[in-house]
Design a protein around this motif. Structure first.
Motif, PDB file in Angstrom:
ATOM      1  N   ASN A 182       0.803  -1.223   0.000  1.00 44.79           N
ATOM      2  CA  ASN A 182       0.000   0.000   0.000  1.00 44.79           C
ATOM      3  C   ASN A 182       0.843   1.284   0.000  1.00 44.79           C
ATOM      4  O   ASN A 182       0.387   2.314   0.470  1.00 44.79           O
ATOM      5  CB  ASN A 182      -0.950  -0.001   1.199  1.00 44.79           C
ATOM      6  N   PHE A 183       2.043   1.245  -0.536  1.00 49.93           N
ATOM      7  CA  PHE A 183       2.889   2.439  -0.602  1.00 49.93           C
ATOM      8  C   PHE A 183       2.332   3.403  -1.643  1.00 49.93           C
ATOM      9  O   PHE A 183       2.086   3.036  -2.773  1.00 49.93           O
ATOM     10  CB  PHE A 183       4.326   2.061  -0.972  1.00 49.93           C
ATOM     11  N   ASP A 184       2.114   4.654  -1.234  1.00 44.41           N
ATOM     12  CA  ASP A 184       1.577   5.674  -2.120  1.00 44.41           C
ATOM     13  C   ASP A 184       2.511   6.887  -2.062  1.00 44.41           C
ATOM     14  O   ASP A 184       2.446   7.690  -1.128  1.00 44.41           O
ATOM     15  CB  ASP A 184       0.163   6.055  -1.674  1.00 44.41           C
ATOM     16  N   GLU A 185       3.388   6.995  -3.041  1.00 45.55           N
ATOM     17  CA  GLU A 185       4.388   8.052  -3.042  1.00 45.55           C
ATOM     18  C   GLU A 185       3.757   9.439  -2.972  1.00 45.55           C
ATOM     19  O   GLU A 185       4.238  10.314  -2.239  1.00 45.55           O
ATOM     20  CB  GLU A 185       5.278   7.939  -4.281  1.00 45.55           C
ATOM     21  N   ARG A 186       2.694   9.667  -3.713  1.00 43.05           N
ATOM     22  CA  ARG A 186       2.042  10.984  -3.696  1.00 43.05           C
ATOM     23  C   ARG A 186       1.507  11.327  -2.309  1.00 43.05           C
ATOM     24  O   ARG A 186       1.619  12.460  -1.852  1.00 43.05           O
ATOM     25  CB  ARG A 186       0.929  11.067  -4.739  1.00 43.05           C
ATOM     26  N   ALA A 187       0.932  10.349  -1.625  1.00 42.17           N
ATOM     27  CA  ALA A 187       0.395  10.587  -0.284  1.00 42.17           C
ATOM     28  C   ALA A 187       1.523  10.917   0.699  1.00 42.17           C
ATOM     29  O   ALA A 187       1.386  11.827   1.525  1.00 42.17           O
ATOM     30  CB  ALA A 187      -0.386   9.374   0.202  1.00 42.17           C
ATOM     31  N   VAL A 188       2.641  10.213   0.591  1.00 36.94           N
ATOM     32  CA  VAL A 188       3.773  10.473   1.482  1.00 36.94           C
ATOM     33  C   VAL A 188       4.363  11.854   1.204  1.00 36.94           C
ATOM     34  O   VAL A 188       4.711  12.598   2.130  1.00 36.94           O
ATOM     35  CB  VAL A 188       4.833   9.359   1.364  1.00 36.94           C
ATOM     36  N   ARG A 189       4.465  12.227  -0.066  1.00 36.50           N
ATOM     37  CA  ARG A 189       4.954  13.572  -0.405  1.00 36.50           C
ATOM     38  C   ARG A 189       4.023  14.658   0.154  1.00 36.50           C
ATOM     39  O   ARG A 189       4.482  15.692   0.639  1.00 36.50           O
ATOM     40  CB  ARG A 189       5.091  13.733  -1.918  1.00 36.50           C
ATOM     41  N   LYS A 190       2.732  14.408   0.104  1.00 38.04           N
ATOM     42  CA  LYS A 190       1.768  15.378   0.633  1.00 38.04           C
ATOM     43  C   LYS A 190       1.925  15.516   2.154  1.00 38.04           C
ATOM     44  O   LYS A 190       1.867  16.625   2.694  1.00 38.04           O
ATOM     45  CB  LYS A 190       0.344  14.958   0.280  1.00 38.04           C
ATOM     46  N   ILE A 191       2.132  14.407   2.842  1.00 35.43           N
ATOM     47  CA  ILE A 191       2.366  14.452   4.288  1.00 35.43           C
ATOM     48  C   ILE A 191       3.594  15.319   4.577  1.00 35.43           C
ATOM     49  O   ILE A 191       3.569  16.189   5.451  1.00 35.43           O
ATOM     50  CB  ILE A 191       2.566  13.029   4.862  1.00 35.43           C
ATOM     51  N   ALA A 192       4.669  15.104   3.827  1.00 38.82           N
ATOM     52  CA  ALA A 192       5.901  15.871   4.029  1.00 38.82           C
ATOM     53  C   ALA A 192       5.676  17.357   3.773  1.00 38.82           C
ATOM     54  O   ALA A 192       6.106  18.208   4.566  1.00 38.82           O
ATOM     55  CB  ALA A 192       7.006  15.328   3.128  1.00 38.82           C
ATOM     56  N   ASP A 193       5.012  17.672   2.685  1.00 34.67           N
ATOM     57  CA  ASP A 193       4.754  19.083   2.354  1.00 34.67           C
ATOM     58  C   ASP A 193       3.912  19.767   3.430  1.00 34.67           C
ATOM     59  O   ASP A 193       4.168  20.908   3.797  1.00 34.67           O
ATOM     60  CB  ASP A 193       4.048  19.200   1.000  1.00 34.67           C
ATOM     61  N   THR A 194       2.922  19.063   3.937  1.00 36.06           N
ATOM     62  CA  THR A 194       2.038  19.622   4.958  1.00 36.06           C
ATOM     63  C   THR A 194       2.753  19.767   6.305  1.00 36.06           C
ATOM     64  O   THR A 194       2.567  20.759   6.998  1.00 36.06           O
ATOM     65  CB  THR A 194       0.788  18.734   5.119  1.00 36.06           C
ATOM     66  N   ALA A 195       3.576  18.786   6.650  1.00 35.56           N
ATOM     67  CA  ALA A 195       4.217  18.767   7.969  1.00 35.56           C
ATOM     68  C   ALA A 195       5.445  19.665   8.067  1.00 35.56           C
ATOM     69  O   ALA A 195       5.846  20.046   9.165  1.00 35.56           O
ATOM     70  CB  ALA A 195       4.610  17.336   8.320  1.00 35.56           C
ATOM     71  N   ARG A 196       6.029  20.013   6.961  1.00 39.77           N
ATOM     72  CA  ARG A 196       7.294  20.755   6.949  1.00 39.77           C
ATOM     73  C   ARG A 196       7.282  21.978   7.863  1.00 39.77           C
ATOM     74  O   ARG A 196       8.188  22.181   8.660  1.00 39.77           O
ATOM     75  CB  ARG A 196       7.617  21.175   5.521  1.00 39.77           C
ATOM     76  N   SER A 197       6.263  22.786   7.773  1.00 35.15           N
ATOM     77  CA  SER A 197       6.214  24.034   8.536  1.00 35.15           C
ATOM     78  C   SER A 197       6.177  23.800  10.050  1.00 35.15           C
ATOM     79  O   SER A 197       6.607  24.654  10.817  1.00 35.15           O
ATOM     80  CB  SER A 197       5.019  24.877   8.101  1.00 35.15           C
ATOM     81  N   LYS A 198       5.678  22.651  10.476  1.00 38.26           N
ATOM     82  CA  LYS A 198       5.611  22.347  11.908  1.00 38.26           C
ATOM     83  C   LYS A 198       7.005  22.195  12.525  1.00 38.26           C
ATOM     84  O   LYS A 198       7.168  22.327  13.734  1.00 38.26           O
ATOM     85  CB  LYS A 198       4.803  21.075  12.148  1.00 38.26           C
ATOM     86  N   PHE A 199       7.996  21.892  11.688  1.00 41.84           N
ATOM     87  CA  PHE A 199       9.347  21.640  12.184  1.00 41.84           C
ATOM     88  C   PHE A 199      10.284  22.834  12.027  1.00 41.84           C
ATOM     89  O   PHE A 199      11.350  22.868  12.628  1.00 41.84           O
ATOM     90  CB  PHE A 199       9.936  20.406  11.487  1.00 41.84           C
ATOM     91  N   GLU A 200       9.882  23.795  11.228  1.00 42.73           N
ATOM     92  CA  GLU A 200      10.718  24.969  11.021  1.00 42.73           C
ATOM     93  C   GLU A 200      10.809  25.765  12.321  1.00 42.73           C
ATOM     94  O   GLU A 200       9.795  26.116  12.915  1.00 42.73           O
ATOM     95  CB  GLU A 200      10.169  25.830   9.886  1.00 42.73           C
ATOM     96  N   GLY A 201      12.026  26.017  12.781  1.00 42.33           N
ATOM     97  CA  GLY A 201      12.245  26.768  14.008  1.00 42.33           C
ATOM     98  C   GLY A 201      11.998  25.996  15.291  1.00 42.33           C
ATOM     99  O   GLY A 201      11.982  26.576  16.372  1.00 42.33           O
TER     100      GLY A 201
END
Length: 98
Positions: free
Chosen positions: A13-32
């Motif tokens: 059930n690996f979905d590359e697009r879904a994982v990329r979307k998770i990364a794009d959405t979560a990125r800002s939570k880790f900045e700073g």
């Protein structure tokens, strides 16, 4: 410094697009984020894996972040429970310009 590999291993059930979307959405939570020096979201479609690699200033900061609640939340988000591996960073080269 402490590095942490958080690896999500999928079966069929690996979905590359879904994982990329998770990364794009979560990125800002880790900045700073205090104590977090850097984080990389990685994909390996051939192995059906996603690995997030963290570089923390201290082991205390790393272990304080990876609570049971955080692991439960990312398990729900990614759809699979990750393995978490703490490693010591002997040396780090950073070439990014600010």
């Amino acid at each position: 410094m402490i590095g942490v590999f958080v690896t999500f291993r999928y079966r069929d059930n690996f979905d590359e697009r879904a994982v990329r979307k998770i990364a794009d959405t979560a990125r800002s939570k880790f900045e700073g984020m205090p104590g977090l020096r850097s984080k990389a979201f990685t994909l390996n479609p051939v192995k059906r894996e996603a690995t997030n690699f963290y570089v923390w200033e201290s082991e205390d900061a790393a272990k304080a972040f990876f609570t049971d609640e955080v692991l439960a939340r990312v398990t729900d988000l990614y759809g699979v429970r990750p393995s978490v591996e703490f490693v010591q960073i002997a040396s780090l080269v950073e070439n990014a310009r600010r």
